[in-house]
Design an enzyme around this catalytic site. Structure first.
Site, PDB file in Angstrom:
ATOM      1  CD  GLU A 142      98.504  17.871 -22.557  1.00 55.40           C
ATOM      2  OE1 GLU A 142      97.544  17.341 -23.143  1.00 55.40           O
ATOM      3  OE2 GLU A 142      98.357  18.759 -21.687  1.00 55.40           O
ATOM      4  NE  ARG A 168      94.268  16.896 -28.886  1.00 59.25           N
ATOM      5  CZ  ARG A 168      93.921  18.160 -28.660  1.00 59.25           C
ATOM      6  NH1 ARG A 168      93.718  18.973 -29.680  1.00 59.25           N
ATOM      7  NH2 ARG A 168      93.791  18.613 -27.430  1.00 59.25           N
ATOM      8  CE  LYS A 197      92.755  18.860 -20.619  1.00 60.05           C
ATOM      9  NZ  LYS A 197      93.367  18.028 -21.680  1.00 60.05           N
TER      10      LYS A 197
END
Length: 216
Positions: free
Chosen positions: A43, A47, A131
């Site tokens: 993943e 950011r 999640k």
């Protein structure tokens, strides 16, 4: 053929590495180091300014890996992630707009939840793999145990607080498909280009999980 999010998480078990990539030039070596440690699913979090470039580079050069985009917090990011080559999407929460954008993008989607109400919202949108974020060690282990009763058939990927020390506490839970973790690729090792150490961290996580599976 596109995989479901359940198939992505099954392939990721035990750990889905959560990568914060500042320097695109290091992306391929980082991905190769993790793959050498047995990791097949990554993943890349959105950011950093060059995150999508890093994701695209990994997808182009290492097609054997499944690469997703994480920390999607705006609906337009789903299309951007898909265009960069993302094969699944992850967000820290779940909203109506994010769910709609995920559906429009066609990407397998792992929405984030924290409370029973948020789980119910995700269920209304048809998601049964979620999640759990943030996952705060023993507190979150207890929470996941309590979720097992009312939320039968729901699988979780705890992220944000999982460490080598509590990894097995999460993986022992029947409603945990895998965990997400940044510890496999800490920024200090990435900057130092300590690829062998990153490979070793990945190997250790997989070996710990394998021993757990043998005991069960």
């Amino acid at each position: 053929m596109q995989l479901s999010i359940e198939q992505v998480l099954k392939r990721a078990r035990p750990v889905l590495p959560v990568l914060v990539i500042e320097d695109v030039s290091l992306a391929l070596d980082l991905a190769r180091a993790l793959y050498a440690g047995g990791v097949e699913v990554l993943e890349v979090t959105l950011r950093t300014p060059r995150a999508l470039d890093a994701l695209a580079a990994i997808r182009q050069e290492l097609p054997q890996l499944l690469v997703g985009a994480g920390t999607l917090i705006h609906s337009e990011q789903f299309l951007e992630a898909r265009e960069a080559g993302a094969q699944f999407a992850v967000s820290p929460g779940c909203t109506e707009r994010l769910a709609a954008a995920a559906e429009d993008s066609g990407l397998p989607y792992l929405p984030g939840v924290m409370t029973p109400s948020e789980i119910l919202l995700a269920l209304e949108y048809g998601y049964r793999s979620l999640k759990l974020f943030p996952a705060d060690g023993s507190t979150s282990v207890k929470m996941l145990k309590s979720f097992k009763g009312p939320f039968t058939g729901i699988s979780f990927c705890p992220t944000g607080g999982v460490t080598p020390d509590n990894l097995l506490s999460f993986l022992r839970l029947p409603n945990v498909a895998c965990v997400g973790g940044t510890w496999l690729a800490p920024s200090n090792l990435v900057r130092a280009r300590a690829w062998d150490q990153i490979t070793q961290l990945a190997c250790e996580a997989r070996e710990s999980a394998a021993r757990l599976d043998q005991q069960s």
